[in-house]
Design a protein around this motif. Sequence first.
Motif, PDB file in Angstrom:
ATOM      1  N   PRO A   1       0.852  -1.357  -0.186  1.00 27.94           N
ATOM      2  CA  PRO A   1       0.012   0.059   0.116  1.00 27.94           C
ATOM      3  C   PRO A   1       0.784   1.142   0.103  1.00 27.94           C
ATOM      4  CG  PRO A   1      -0.711  -1.594   1.728  1.00 27.94           C
ATOM      5  CD  PRO A   1       0.448  -2.008   1.224  1.00 27.94           C
ATOM      6  N   LEU A   2       2.032   1.267   0.311  1.00 28.50           N
ATOM      7  CA  LEU A   2       3.178   2.158   0.323  1.00 28.50           C
ATOM      8  C   LEU A   2       2.951   2.990  -1.052  1.00 28.50           C
ATOM      9  CD1 LEU A   2       6.026   1.279   2.642  1.00 28.50           C
ATOM     10  CD2 LEU A   2       4.077   2.867   3.160  1.00 28.50           C
ATOM     11  N   PHE A   3       2.900   2.062  -2.071  1.00 33.08           N
ATOM     12  CA  PHE A   3       2.819   2.778  -3.338  1.00 33.08           C
ATOM     13  C   PHE A   3       2.057   3.923  -3.601  1.00 33.08           C
ATOM     14  CE2 PHE A   3       4.744  -1.338  -5.042  1.00 33.08           C
ATOM     15  CZ  PHE A   3       5.798  -0.912  -5.817  1.00 33.08           C
TER      16      PHE A   3
ATOM     17  N   LYS B   1       6.480   5.564   5.798  1.00 31.60           N
ATOM     18  CA  LYS B   1       7.026   6.629   5.568  1.00 31.60           C
ATOM     19  C   LYS B   1       7.259   7.061   3.951  1.00 31.60           C
ATOM     20  CE  LYS B   1      10.514   6.467   9.523  1.00 31.60           C
ATOM     21  NZ  LYS B   1      11.779   6.209   9.953  1.00 31.60           N
ATOM     22  N   PRO B   2       6.471   7.748   3.471  1.00 30.59           N
ATOM     23  CA  PRO B   2       6.511   7.969   1.874  1.00 30.59           C
ATOM     24  C   PRO B   2       7.743   8.315   1.296  1.00 30.59           C
ATOM     25  CG  PRO B   2       4.467   9.282   3.268  1.00 30.59           C
ATOM     26  CD  PRO B   2       5.337   8.521   4.298  1.00 30.59           C
ATOM     27  N   GLY B   3       8.459   9.351   2.354  1.00 31.39           N
ATOM     28  CA  GLY B   3       9.775   9.966   1.635  1.00 31.39           C
ATOM     29  C   GLY B   3      10.659   8.692   1.679  1.00 31.39           C
TER      30      GLY B   3
ATOM     31  N   LEU C   1      13.189   2.529  -2.833  1.00 34.41           N
ATOM     32  CA  LEU C   1      12.685   1.866  -3.861  1.00 34.41           C
ATOM     33  C   LEU C   1      13.426   2.121  -4.945  1.00 34.41           C
ATOM     34  CD1 LEU C   1      10.446   0.212  -5.089  1.00 34.41           C
ATOM     35  CD2 LEU C   1       9.068   2.313  -5.863  1.00 34.41           C
ATOM     36  N   LEU C   2      14.089   3.253  -4.883  1.00 31.32           N
ATOM     37  CA  LEU C   2      14.870   3.731  -6.150  1.00 31.32           C
ATOM     38  C   LEU C   2      15.968   2.790  -6.043  1.00 31.32           C
ATOM     39  CD1 LEU C   2      14.117   7.482  -6.887  1.00 31.32           C
ATOM     40  CD2 LEU C   2      13.808   5.612  -8.189  1.00 31.32           C
ATOM     41  N   ASP C   3      16.656   2.678  -4.842  1.00 31.34           N
ATOM     42  CA  ASP C   3      18.004   2.027  -4.621  1.00 31.34           C
ATOM     43  C   ASP C   3      17.708   0.483  -4.603  1.00 31.34           C
ATOM     44  OD1 ASP C   3      19.143   4.344  -3.223  1.00 31.34           O
ATOM     45  OD2 ASP C   3      18.886   3.774  -1.267  1.00 31.34           O
TER      46      ASP C   3
END
Length: 263
Positions: free
Chosen positions: A182-184, A235-237, A243-245
């Motif tokens: 759900p963090l997406f 934590k959205p930030g 995710l990018l890492d």
Amino acid sequence: MQLELLDRIRSENPVIFNISNYITVQDVANGLNSIGASPIMPSAIEEASEMLQISSGAAINMGSFRSNELPYIEKVGQLANDLNIPLVLDPVAVAMPYRQKVVTNLLDHIHFDFIRGNAGEIAALAGIKWQAKGIDAGDGSADLAEVAKKVAKRYNCTVVLSGPTDYISDGTHDTTVTHGTPLFQIHVGSGDILSSLIAAFAAVSKDNYFEAARMACLIFATTGEIVANELVDEKPGSFIVALLDKLHLVTTKEIADQITMED
Ligand SMILES: Nc1ncnc2c1ncn2[C@@H]1O[C@H](COP(=O)(O)OP(=O)(O)O)[C@@H](O)[C@H]1O
Ligand SMILES: Cc1ncsc1CCOP(=O)(O)O
Ligand SMILES: [Mg+2]
């Protein structure tokens, strides 16, 4: 299941041409770069042809287009078709009437190999009753597998209807991806990244676009799931950074270990 498409992106480093929205353009560029593709986001109509000639995939995101950009958008779509470059449409918030008119007109003139949207967006293109909410999926009770299939048949393309479950259909074959987090949803731009990743997977899977869409969804959702399992709080930030890492570091073995026999 062709998880090795991930390795092919990394070894071939395909250039992916994007018309992005100005809200999430950096996430999209970094999402593509992290996974191993090479993003480019040109804006001048004069260079559309030369940029597409060096590209192996293209994605058009309708999130923040200005009406004076429509000739450019159409030209990019036509050139991608002429050059046989796999082309993805992200019809952001297409349930809104003006966008619906613009996007259906584009779909009448350009062949998109893929359409990727959330339930509200794909239901709007299917003409099926659904309470969409701006850029968000909204609510409804339609059979989402049928909604995806209807749009795939109507536009002769592969449709990804994303959400807690991703429904993928090319009108003949259908499948789902049930991974993710759900963090997406608490990071604006998750869907935009996925749309451009589909173009990257298609660039290395030109003979099987259905599999390209399935692997893009599976690898993106599973990578998000792995990241979410390691985050202590919502934590959205932190999520987008992690995710990018992880898109950069994740291996096919890690994905294979995370998924189940039914995938
Ligand atoms: N509740 C959820 N649980 C798991 N994965 C989700 C959830 N919501 C969205 N996703 C994933 O988030 C990504 C973006 O999809 P989505 O949120 O539908 O796009 P958009 O940002 O365009 O609305 C997809 O990979 C999808 O699988
Ligand atoms: C906030 C916003 N407004 C127009 S496009 C956009 C971003 C949409 O991103 P996504 O569909 O990936 O959540
Ligand atoms: Mg979206």
